[in-house]
Design a protein around this motif. Structure first.
Motif, PDB file in Angstrom:
ATOM      1  N   SER A   1       0.831  -1.210   0.000  1.00  0.00           N
ATOM      2  CA  SER A   1       0.000   0.000   0.000  1.00  0.00           C
ATOM      3  C   SER A   1       0.858   1.250   0.000  1.00  0.00           C
TER       4      SER A   1
ATOM      5  N   ALA B   1      -2.475   1.926  -3.375  1.00  0.00           N
ATOM      6  CA  ALA B   1      -3.492   1.100  -2.736  1.00  0.00           C
ATOM      7  C   ALA B   1      -3.739  -0.176  -3.538  1.00  0.00           C
TER       8      ALA B   1
ATOM      9  N   VAL C   1       0.423   1.530   6.682  1.00  0.00           N
ATOM     10  CA  VAL C   1      -0.372   1.965   5.533  1.00  0.00           C
ATOM     11  C   VAL C   1      -0.394   3.496   5.558  1.00  0.00           C
TER      12      VAL C   1
ATOM     13  N   PHE D   1      -6.750   2.635   0.649  1.00  0.00           N
ATOM     14  CA  PHE D   1      -6.605   1.252   1.091  1.00  0.00           C
ATOM     15  C   PHE D   1      -7.175   1.092   2.495  1.00  0.00           C
TER      16      PHE D   1
END
Ligand SMILES: Nc1ncnc2c1ncn2[C@@H]1O[C@H](COP(=O)(O)OP(=O)(O)OP(=O)(O)O)[C@@H](O)[C@H]1O
Ligand SMILES: Nc1ncnc2c1ncn2[C@@H]1O[C@H](COP(=O)(O)OP(=O)(O)OP(=O)(O)O)[C@@H](O)[C@H]1O
Ligand SMILES: [Mg+2]
Ligand SMILES: [Mg+2]
Lengths: 540, 322, 355, 339
Positions: free
Chosen positions: D106, D110, D167, D173
């Motif tokens: 990610s 994403a 992330v 994502f």
């Protein structure tokens, strides 16, 4: 109309399916030693031979289960190598293998259409259509059962018919049937013949394996005989006599073979003694309803009935292997505890089950261990088994029953069907029973073996053993039994003995059943017709 | 397993596979030994070799029990927890002396086995779930009884872990004795014969009048008992009882040993010698990875590959079962 | 043993933070009802000034007395460290007289800890003390807490989220520092010369990483005489520490010292060394981290050379910090506690402090 | 792998044959079997609802739903594998691996975060499937090795677990698991959709019936000319990919690739599937049952937390005992029907 030979032109046509010098060995065992075999379109070709002659192996080579060690397989002229059964099927060869090979947990309909189910527009399985078509197919085969029921719930006979339905549901050039009738009743056999003949008339080539020799002349056009994995004879069915056929199979000369009677049962040996086995009002949930039975020492009592009439259930119930809800079983006046196999065994009952594969052999174990299985306690001191005693025991029985195995230590799973059956009979004889329940004892075993088993049954009866005999073979039942108790829908519907004990009487009894059964479920084919088929199945 | 299932390959390569199947695990074992002789310094010292035997004893003992269970077409995931439970019991009774404490520990194992056996034999629950439940609950009970790790100083008990006879540690002697016993039971007794029959075809065994339930239950009892023995020995060796960590993942090692030893998970067969060899192979793999100071990540991947290779040699191409 | 899996992420930044922390002040020792020394904040730390205040954090004031407090423990209480920690929190809660203290245990599973915290919020806890399973990934739980307006105090492991928005502050040890001090102790014990084998904790877990990094960096920097000859995992377990050591002693007979990431593995090493016919503490020097009774006893018996303490008794300090927070004081991002060291000289008298 | 050994083994299998198909011919036994877990789930909920006033709240239920969703996705794949009479022990490690890969991916977009884990985990599943189906090795061992391998790979990717990939903030994502729709977390919807598809695939496609046939009687399926090997491979592939997806969802949920996830998860998943009435001997079961199994396990944890003061050891004991009680209860239900 027992023999239906075809015009020369038909048989002369070039073979659809053919093997040339096919060799197959398993470890030490030579199953096939260079077999040539040719099947023409539009013929029904009998494939016969002793147990272990190599019939099933040849069929498995033809259909891509085994790859031949040597030699080649030709389909419609050109050489083929089927790597997998599916390839053979796609090529248009549909097969019914020896032991029923279906999925017990799935419904009858699923089993019939597995792999090629009818689809809806969305490409999903159309369950409704599937069940409908299945019901139609089953109906055509003259049996009536719920196609959505689990296959495993049906008796072996019924399962065999489902396998036939599956084979029919595809249109193929070649149909192979390895002992399809071994667990079928006269009516079903008749139906199966009907189906086979129709296929032949459509130009399909059929291979038909059976140890019920009479069937061969009723159905087949030509015959190929194997012995010890070798091809010994091919010719018109009509041109060989029973005796010739047998002598070819066994490799003995004619004189030896020629004997009277379709079976090898001796004279009746009824003695009026007290019954050793008495069964009273046995009930089992929706299979048996108050079944009663008396068997005297030295008496052979046959159980007659149609497929699903509950004969297997009856003997299982007596043996304590089928949960019963009521009734009593007595051996020598002593009560046998309900639903307890060990207790039944202790009181001297033995059951040779009809389903060899699922309820009989333990494939991974050796012939030796399979035979000794039920008598281990007697073969041991302080829980330690005595190899010597077992060897001695096994030795005697392997000789007495002529069991054909590379050694007592060969896994039973590797034996041919007939020899597996003999191993099981040996297992039960070890227990020295006083009551022997035989469910299809000669199922799938060759003439030689069959003769041996039949005279064995006689011998046992002579020695005062009480025998209950279930057989789908009319003759076996009529000639083998002193009395025949007829079952219908899990209840005793009649009894034939003495003068009244003949094929025709039995057929009449069964036909009555059929008539009713068909009356119940309105079907296309009329009672007379079925009865007629039955007679065809029975006679000769 | 029946002849009808044989496919082209399987039947074609039948003979050589037979040979390999009989010898594969030993081949692998010898290969790894040779590798160490060459690549590991000080490997051939008597102590190093003895050390491998000492460390492998728990796995061997548990694996033998597991082999019997697998022979009945079953499986026992609870062995690790049972080891912990047995160990947890010891501190509670060590006050009354080692023998009584050990007796109590073994009893605990026996009871677990009996429980598993009854649930499977009488009720007919699938072994993997039944023993899974016992595994979870058993570990919990062990922790409740044992609490946090306790050192055990009782001389008699310590001696069990450290003592030797003619230069051979007691633990090794015990393992050898147990191996012989199990071998004898599996090969020579009625029970042993009935066990494989039941594993091979339960339905047929039942119709042949075999005491299926009794055999099943006995087998799980034996397995539980052996697990308890292993637990006791490990506790004696580390002179401590650690309910939380003792025997973690032992079930997997044991099963792997059995399968590498050539026993199919489909039951119907029991291979004692193979199982022992399998356990030794696993032991040697871990030892080798430590000897050569392989980092954990690589070590785990290496183990995976070796195990697959070993089993492939053993069972390759003849359809093993789930 | 101290199997507190995963520990605060980047210790280096902690050490940086240490500098700019304000005045002297230490939690009054003995406040902990359970025996042993309560935690004291490390010199020059835990002070007010530019810390986190209740207004900045933005939650309702709360009277701790009678309040509903939740504690999310990360690991089974069977580990001595965890048992002591949980016990300390519970008893401190009683001291303060909270209305109800709900304790959940995540059994080392991050997902379970997240649900544990969510469940506790559902039950309407008003203040949360969390011993994180892992430094990362608690976001959903912390978000939920923020939504519910419940302040979170993390202990013994630092999370990587935003201090003073996601959580008030971090109370705990500096595991990197523990590693460094272990190196010092090892230097002491070996006299600067030796071949060292390291018994690593469970893989993929921050305690292991930091205690290892701290040790190795320090050795690298200051103790050229110490050579690290092997690193193998003992998974924080005594018997694994034992078996691994047994093997190592065979393959590298010249090992003279062992550094174990926790006491349990250290004790395992002791057994192994004895079994190999050597004298632990003499022939093979052993240094480990935690300060469990067994290990400190080991020092007294001369089988272990030094143990760096990792004090689990967070209860008193945690509730003091909470109280200060609600009194409007500013709480520094990292309240790093003072971990003692046990060695031959002080083990005897401090035995009582071990957990 | 295992056989239920009661006086009438074959009939057992028949009785416990969870809806191998949608047919109205489902026997009472089968219904009871499937409802075994359902009944107990209902019972637990009712009791808890009465005992704890904040149990039967939408907030709690939606929370439980989200908590269950990760396990559920993995259980779906496992159900298919078990129906072939196989087993997949690697799901726990693969789940964790998927999470790490997703978090790492990610950071490079994403989409990569979404696809990378599916690809890698799928590959692992493919290899396992090939070894099982073509090599004929026992799934138990193959996937056990898979468990080790995936875990090792994970450690290698995160320098022995030292680094945890995050992330990036604001990457969509995160929405995968943190977003909501109609008040329910997206993961819940994902699960609902996947299970619907799964149900159709199992009961209404040739692939599905082949799966059941293989589990029911592999030799027969082989002789019937069904693509046994291929189907098995696909089953293991699917299972690994779903495990990877589960990990991906978890990564999105926790916004990071946690390295310590999924230890012992395989057993929890297997337990859930079996609670759902699927036979480990294969050939029978329903995907819906597995969902019920997962919910049961999650709710039990939830209730234990409601009780609050139960210590971790008691929690273990309770969940173990409950597992046993449920499976035993199911067996009895099946037997009673046969009387
Ligand atoms: N898978 C196998 N492994 C080893 N030997 C086998 C195998 N299959 C068959 N055999 C052997 O090959 C020979 C031929 O077996 P086959 O089943 O073809 O005989 P058959 O003619 O079908 O007998 P039956 O009429 O009893 O079915 C037998 O001796 C049998 O023992
Ligand atoms: N043709 C059929 N129609 C409906 N049900 C059947 C049929 N054949 C078998 N069954 C089912 O199988 C059960 C037992 O059949 P089974 O075949 O064992 O009886 P059987 O009289 O022993 O016949 P077989 O000669 O095949 O053994 C019956 O109770 C019935 O439920
Ligand atoms: Mg045959
Ligand atoms: Mg019958």
């Amino acid at each position: 109309m027992t023999e239906t030979t075809l015009p020369r032109t038909e048989t002369a046509t070039s073979p659809v399916l053919q093997t040339i010098g096919v060799v197959k060995t398993f470890g030490g065992v030579h199953a096939l030693r260079g077999v040539d075999f040719a099947l023409a379109g539009g013929e029904i070709h009998a494939l016969v031979g002793e147990n272990g002659a190599g019939k099933s192996t040849l069929i498995k080579v033809l259909t891509g289960v085994y790859r031949p060690d040597d030699g080649q397989v030709q389909f419609r002229g050109e050489q083929v190598t089927f790597g997998h059964p599916s390839m053979a099927q796609q090529a248009g060869i549909s097969t019914i293998y020896q032991e029923v090979n279906l999925v017990p947990l799935l419904s009858v309909a699923r089993n019939i259409f597995l792999g090629r189910e009818p689809r809806t527009r969305l490409g999903l399985i159309d369950t409704r259509a599937m069940d409908r078509d299945a019901a139609k197919l089953i109906g055509q085969l003259g049996i009536h059962l719920d196609v959505r029921a689990e296959l495993g719930r049906l008796g072996l006979g019924a399962q065999q018919m489902v396998a036939l339905a599956r084979a029919m549901s595809v249109d193929s050039r070649v149909v192979i049937m390895d002992e399809p009738t071994s667990s079928l009743e006269a009516p079903e056999v008749a139906t199966l013949f009907e189906v086979a003949r129709n296929l032949r008339d459509q130009g399909v080539g059929l291979i038909f394996v059976s140890h019920r020799l009479d069937e061969l002349w009723q159905l087949c056009d030509r015959v190929t005989i194997l012995r010890d994995g070798q091809h010994v004879h091919t010719g018109e069915m009509a041109d060989v006599s029973r005796a010739e056929l047998v002598s070819h199979m066994l490799g003995r000369d004619l004189a030896q073979v020629e004997r009277g009677g379709a079976t090898d049962f001796g004279e009746s040996h009824l003695r009026d003694r007290e019954p050793v086995l008495t069964v009273r009002g046995v009930d089992a949930r929706n299979t048996l309803h108050g079944v009663g039975l008396d068997v005297r020492p030295g008496e052979v009592v046959g159980l007659g009935g149609l497929l699903g009439s509950g004969r297997s259930e009856t003997v299982k119930a007596v043996y304590g292997a089928l949960p019963t809800t009521g009734g009593e079983v007595r051996v020598g006046g002593k009560d046998v505890r309900r639903n307890s196999v060990p207790d039944a065994l202790r009181s001297g009952i033995a059951l040779l089950s009809e389903d060899r594969k699922a309820e009989g052999i333990i494939p991974a174990l050796s012939v030796r261990d399979n035979i000794a299985l039920a008598v281990l306690p007697r073969m041991s001191r302080f829980g330690i088994v005595s190899e010597a005693r077992i060897d001695a025991l096994v030795q005697t029985f392997m000789e007495r029953l002529h069991i054909k195995a590379s050694s007592p230590r060969q896994p039973v799973g590797e034996l041919s069907g007939g020899n597996q059956q003999k191993v099981l009979i040996a297992r039960w004889l070890c227990t020295e029973p006083t009551v022997f329940l035989l469910d299809e004892p000669t199922r799938g075993i060759d003439v030689g073996a069959k003769a041996e088993v039949q005279s064995l049954i006689d011998e046992l009866a002579e020695q005062g053993l009480a025998v209950v005999l279930i057989s789908s073979e009319m003759d076996e039942l009529v000639e083998g039994a002193d009395r025949v108790v007829v079952l219908r829908d899990g209840a005793v519907s009649g009894e034939l003995d003495g003068a009244h004990l003949s094929s025709s009487d039995l057929l009449a009894a069964l036909a009555g059943d059929i008539a009713e059964a068909d009356a119940e479920a309105q079907q296309t084919d009329s009672p007379e017709q079925t009865a007629d088929q039955t007679r065809l199945g029975g006679q000769a | 397993m029946s002849s009808t299932t044989a496919t082209a390959e399987r039947t074609r390569t039948r003979i050589d596979l037979d040979w390999v199947r009989r010898n594969g695990v030993y081949v692998a074992l010898v290969a790894l030994l040779l590798f160490n002789v060459v690549a590991t310094n000080n490997f051939l010292s008597e102590r190093t070799l003895m050390l491998q035997l000492i460390q492998v004893t728990p796995v061997v003992i548990v694996a033998l029990g597991m082999a019997l269970v697998i022979g009945t077409e079953g499986i026992d995931l609870s062995v690790g927890a049972v080891m912990a439970l047995a160990a947890a019991v010891i501190p509670l009774y060590i006050g009354y002396g080692a023998p009584l404490a050990i007796l109590a520990a073994l009893t605990a194992g026996l009871l677990c086995g009996a429980l598993a056996g009854s649930i499977i034999g009488f009720v007919g629950v699938q072994p993997i779930v039944a023993t899974l439940g016992i595994m979870v609950a058993g570990r919990g009970v062990a922790n409740l009884l044992g609490g946090e790790i306790k050192s055990i100083r009782e001389p008699g008990f310590v001696a069990l872990g450290t003592g030797e006879f003619l230069g051979v540690p007691y633990v090794v002697l015990i393992a050898i004795a147990i191996s012989l016993a199990v071998w004898f039971v599996a090969r020579r007794t009625i029970y042993g014969r009935q066990l494989v029959a039941i594993g091979g075809n339960p339905r047929a065994a039942l119709l042949a009048g075999l005491p299926v339930r009794r055999v099943i239950i006995t087998t799980y009892v034996v397995c539980g008992l052996l697990a308890a023995v292993a637990g006791v020995l490990m506790a004696a060796r580390s002179q401590a009882s650690d309910p939380t960590k003792l025997g973690l993942l032992m079930e997997l090692s044991a099963i792997t040993a059995v399968v590498i030893g050539g026993t199919p998970l489909s039951g119907g067969q029991v291979r004692i010698v193979g199982t022992i060899a399998g356990a030794l192979l696993l032991q040697l793999i871990t030892a080798t990875l430590i000897f050569h100071n392989i980092p954990d990540s690589t070590a785990q991947m290496a183990q995976a590959v070796i195990v697959i290779a070993a089993v492939y040699v053993q069972l390759g191409r003849r359809k093993g079962s789930s | 043993g101290c199997t507190n899996t995963g520990e605060e992420e980047e210790p280096t930044t902690d050490s940086a933070a240490e500098g700019d922390a304000g005045s002297e002040e230490s939690a009054d020792a003995g406040a902990g009802s359970n025996d042993g020394a309560a935690q004291t904040v490390r010199e020059g730390e835990g002070a007010a000034g530019d810390g986190c205040t209740i207004d900045q954090y933005g939650v309702e004031p709360l009277e701790l007395e009678g309040a509903k407090v939740g504690f999310s423990q990360s690991e089974p209480d069977t580990a001595a460290f965890r048992a002591a920690e949980t016990e300390s929190i519970k008893s401190a809660a009683e001291e303060v007289g909270v209305g109800e203290i709900i304790v959940t245990n995540a059994n080392n599973e991050l997902p379970k800890q997240i649900s544990d915290i969510q469940d506790m919020l559902n039950q309407g806890v008003e203040f949360l003390i969390v011993a994180p399973v892992n430094s990362d990934g608690l976001d959903p739980a912390l978000d939920a807490a923020k939504e519910a307006g419940v302040p979170v105090l993390t202990i013994d492991r630092k999370v990587t989220n935003e201090p003073c928005t996601d959580y008030i502050a971090f109370l705990g040890s500096d595991f990197y520092d523990q590693g460094e001090r272990a190196a010092d102790a090892m230097n002491e014990a070996t006299g600067g010369e030796g071949k060292v084998a390291i018994l690593l904790g469970a893989s993929g877990n921050n305690v292991t990483d930091n205690r290892n990094a701290g040790f190795k960096d320090k050795v690298e920097a200051d103790y050229p005489g110490l050579e690290i000859v092997a690193e193998q995992t003992g998974n924080f377990a005594r018997d694994e520490g034992q078996t691994v050591t047994e093997q190592l002693l065979q393959s590298n007979p010249d090992i003279t010292a062992i550094y174990a990431h926790n006491d349990e593995m250290g004790l395992g090493a002791v057994t192994a060394v004895k079994a190999a016919g050597l004298q632990p503490g003499e022939d093979i020097k052993i240094v480990s981290i935690d300060g469990t009774k067994n290990a400190v006893q080991g020092i007294v018996d001369g089988e272990i050379n030094a143990v760096i303490e990792s004090n689990p008794r967070f209860g008193p300090l945690a509730f003091q910090t909470a109280q200060k927070f609600y009194d409007g004081e500013a709480i520094p991002e990292d309240v790093i506690i003072q971990d003692n060291e046990y060695n031959a000289d002080n083990a005897e008298e401090n035995l009582a402090n071990a957990f | 792998m295992t056989g239920t050994l009661t006086t009438d083994a074959p009939t057992d299998r028949v009785d416990s044959a969870g809806g191998g198909r949608r047919s109205t011919g489902a026997t009472v036994a089968r219904v009871l079997q499937r409802q075994g877990a359902l009944l107990i789930l209902a019972a637990v909920c009712v009791v808890a609802g009465i005992a704890f006033d904040n149990f039967a709240t939408f907030g709690n239920f939606s929370a439980v739903a989200v908590q269950a969703s990760f396990l559920a996705v993995v259980a779906l794949g496992m159900t298919f594998v078990i129906m072939t009479a196989g087993i997949d022990l690697s799901v726990g490690s693969v789940f964790a691996l998927g999470g790490v890969l997703a978090a790492w991916g990610s950071q490079h977009g994403a989409l990569i975060g979404l696809l990378l884990p599916l690809a890698v985990c799928g590959l692992i599943g493919l290899v396992q499937g090939l070894i099982v189906a073509r090599g004929g090795l026992p799934p138990f061992i193959v996937t056990l090795a898979g468990l080790l391998f995936a875990r090792g790979l994970l450690l290698a990717l995160s320098d022995e677990g030292a680094t945890t990939y995050k992330v990036p903030e604001g990457s969509w994502f995160r929405q995968l698991a943190q977003g909501e729709f109609l008040g329910l977390g997206l993961t819940v919807w994902i699960v609902i959709i996947l299970f619907l598809i799964g149900g159709v695939v199992l009961h209404r496609t040739t692939f599905g019936s082949t799966i059941l046939a293989i589990g029911g009687q592999e030799d027969a399926a082989d002789l019937m000319g069904l693509p046994v090997a291929r189907t098995k491979v696909v089953a293991y592939l699917m299972c690994a990919m779903l495990a990877g997806l589960g990990g991906t969802m978890m990564a999105s949920y926790t916004s990071s690739g946690v390295t310590v996830l999924g230890v012992g998860m395989e057993l929890e998943v297997i337990a859930a599937v079996v609670l759902g009435g699927t036979l480990l001997t294969g050939g029978a079961g329903t995907v819906l049952g597995s969902l019920v199994g997962v919910l049961l396990l999650t709710v039990i944890k939830n209730v234990i937390n409601m009780v609050g003061t139960l210590n971790s050891n008691w929690q273990a004991v309770v969940s173990g005992v409950i597992l046993l009680v449920v499976v035993v209860a199911q067996r009895w239900l099946a037997k009673i029907e046969r009387r």
